[in-house]
Motif scaffolding. Structure first.
Motif, short mmCIF file in Angstrom:
data_model
loop_
_atom_site.label_atom_id
_atom_site.label_comp_id
_atom_site.label_asym_id
_atom_site.label_seq_id
_atom_site.Cartn_x
_atom_site.Cartn_y
_atom_site.Cartn_z
N GLY A 41 0.77 -1.18 0.10
CA GLY A 41 -0.16 -0.03 -0.04
C GLY A 41 0.89 1.33 -0.09
O GLY A 41 0.14 2.24 -0.95
N PHE A 42 1.91 1.34 0.77
CA PHE A 42 2.73 2.45 0.80
C PHE A 42 3.41 2.65 -0.77
O PHE A 42 3.53 3.71 -1.15
CB PHE A 42 4.03 2.25 1.67
CG PHE A 42 3.59 2.55 3.16
CD1 PHE A 42 3.30 3.59 3.60
CD2 PHE A 42 3.90 1.47 4.07
CE1 PHE A 42 3.17 3.86 4.95
CE2 PHE A 42 3.63 1.88 5.33
CZ PHE A 42 3.27 3.14 5.72
N ALA A 43 3.73 1.58 -1.21
CA ALA A 43 4.24 1.67 -2.62
C ALA A 43 3.30 2.23 -3.82
O ALA A 43 3.30 3.21 -4.58
CB ALA A 43 4.85 0.58 -3.39
N ALA A 44 1.88 1.74 -3.47
CA ALA A 44 0.93 2.02 -4.29
C ALA A 44 0.37 3.62 -4.02
O ALA A 44 0.03 4.40 -5.06
CB ALA A 44 -0.20 1.27 -3.96
N HIS A 45 0.71 3.99 -2.91
CA HIS A 45 0.07 5.61 -2.69
C HIS A 45 1.66 6.49 -3.16
O HIS A 45 1.04 7.43 -3.94
CB HIS A 45 0.46 5.89 -0.99
CG HIS A 45 0.42 7.15 -0.67
ND1 HIS A 45 -0.68 8.12 -0.89
CD2 HIS A 45 1.50 7.98 0.01
CE1 HIS A 45 -0.25 9.22 -0.52
NE2 HIS A 45 0.91 9.20 0.13
N LEU A 46 2.91 5.99 -3.05
CA LEU A 46 3.76 6.62 -3.74
C LEU A 46 3.63 6.91 -5.29
O LEU A 46 3.80 7.73 -5.95
CB LEU A 46 4.93 6.04 -3.48
CG LEU A 46 6.48 6.80 -3.92
CD1 LEU A 46 6.20 8.14 -3.71
CD2 LEU A 46 7.59 6.13 -3.54
N ALA A 47 3.12 5.45 -5.83
CA ALA A 47 2.89 5.43 -7.40
C ALA A 47 1.83 6.44 -7.81
O ALA A 47 1.65 7.31 -8.89
CB ALA A 47 2.32 4.09 -7.63
N THR A 48 0.63 6.55 -6.87
CA THR A 48 -0.35 7.64 -7.13
C THR A 48 0.16 9.07 -7.22
O THR A 48 -0.33 9.93 -7.99
CB THR A 48 -1.35 7.39 -5.91
OG1 THR A 48 -1.99 6.01 -6.06
CG2 THR A 48 -2.53 8.39 -6.03
N MET A 49 1.11 9.58 -6.16
CA MET A 49 1.69 10.66 -6.12
C MET A 49 2.53 11.04 -7.45
O MET A 49 2.30 11.98 -7.74
CB MET A 49 2.46 10.91 -5.00
CG MET A 49 1.91 10.53 -3.58
SD MET A 49 0.43 11.63 -3.35
CE MET A 49 1.12 12.99 -2.21
N VAL A 50 3.27 9.84 -7.81
CA VAL A 50 3.96 10.13 -8.90
C VAL A 50 3.29 10.22 -10.25
O VAL A 50 3.69 10.79 -11.22
CB VAL A 50 5.11 8.95 -8.92
CG1 VAL A 50 5.90 8.90 -10.49
CG2 VAL A 50 6.06 9.19 -7.94
N THR A 51 2.06 9.43 -10.22
CA THR A 51 1.42 9.51 -11.38
C THR A 51 0.79 10.85 -11.52
O THR A 51 0.22 11.13 -12.79
CB THR A 51 0.31 8.26 -11.28
OG1 THR A 51 1.07 7.03 -11.21
CG2 THR A 51 -0.62 8.25 -12.63
#
Length: 284
Positions: A41-51
């Motif tokens: 989930g942490f990685a998915a959140h970071l991916a959301t921010m980068v996207t």
């Protein structure tokens, strides 16, 4: 001095790991599964921010998203946790008679449930607790979740699409886990995880545990009017985005694909190629 396992040694390590996982007490396996769900989930959140932001350089954005997402599996593998997509390789342990099918299914039930709860709880904390997703970033979370649930899984144009996206995803994820298992130092483990995970995200494949964060994050974010407005989606159209569609529109098909990718394309293929204690067939 050699700092990695050969493929036959890697296969044996995979089989031994399956037995060790089945020996875990249920409470410990569940806590480790909660952690893995949160790590992804942490990685998915970071991916959301980068996207979030301009999509003019779509290829570069996909690469960056995959690059940052890879740290989720690093967290899951290196400190140690229980991630269901990796545990699909336990099928080889059943085939080699290291574990029973009942033991494997017990582990899967505990770990899958723990991953789901851990990912959803992190989504709740991030979206409702931090205030970071009540605007532009929340809009990205909504658009990601909407795209994952609104697209028909079994429609004419997308027949079995999510199944095969899930299969291809976990093929790469489980290869990343095996490479990390093969490496005997921290740098090798990080590099072994980075490239396959970056590749699956940049390629647009689907990971069931990641979606256990992505979709709930969008569900929670749609409660913020500013995020809905920034998403550009009609509020009425967001009715499709809910807990039911999370499973029927995405998670079930992706989970089955992940199972085939990790269990068949990686674990069974490795067992067939390199053998095990109860299957002495090694490639010369």
């Amino acid at each position: 001095m050699r700092k990695f396992l050969t493929p036959p040694e890697m296969t044996e390590a995979m089989l031994e790991t399956a037995a060790a996982k089945c020996a875990l007490p249920a409470s410990r396996a569940f806590v480790l599964a909660l952690l893995a769900g949160a790590y992804i989930g942490f990685a998915a959140h970071l991916a959301t921010m980068v996207t979030t932001g301009s999509t003019e350089w779509v290829g570069v954005q996909r690469f960056l998203t995959g690059a940052v997402f890879s740290f989720g599996l690093m967290l899951a593998v290196i400190p140690g946790s229980e991630l269901w997509t990796g545990n699909t390789m336990m099928i080889a342990g059943v085939a080699d008679k290291r574990i029973t099918a009942a033991d494997m299914l017990r582990n899967w039930m505990i770990v899958y449930t723990g991953n789901l709860i851990g990912a959803v709880l992190l989504a709740l904390l991030v979206v409702k607790g931090t205030g970071l997703t009540d605007g532009q970033f929340g809009a990205t979370a909504i658009k990601i979740a909407y795209a994952k649930t609104a697209e028909p899984v079994y429609g004419i144009e997308h027949q079995y699409a999510y199944f095969f996206r899930g299969l291809l995803c976990n093929w790469l994820v489980c290869l990343a886990i095996l490479i990390a298992m093969s490496a005997q130092d921290i740098g090798g483990k990080i590099l072994g995880i980075f490239f396959p995970i970056m590749a699956f995200v940049a390629s647009g494949f689907e990971h069931s545990v990641a979606n256990m964060y992505f979709i709930p994050a969008g569900i929670f974010a749609k409660s913020f009017p500013a995020a809905v407005t920034a998403s550009g989606l009609e509020p009425a159209s967001l009715s499709v985005l809910g807990w039911g569609s999370m499973f029927t529109g995405n998670i079930i098909a992706v989970t089955l694909g992940n199972l085939a990718g990790g269990g068949l394309m990686v674990a069974c293929a490795m067992l067939f190629a390199y053998g095990g204690k109860n299957r002495k067939q090694h490639v010369k």
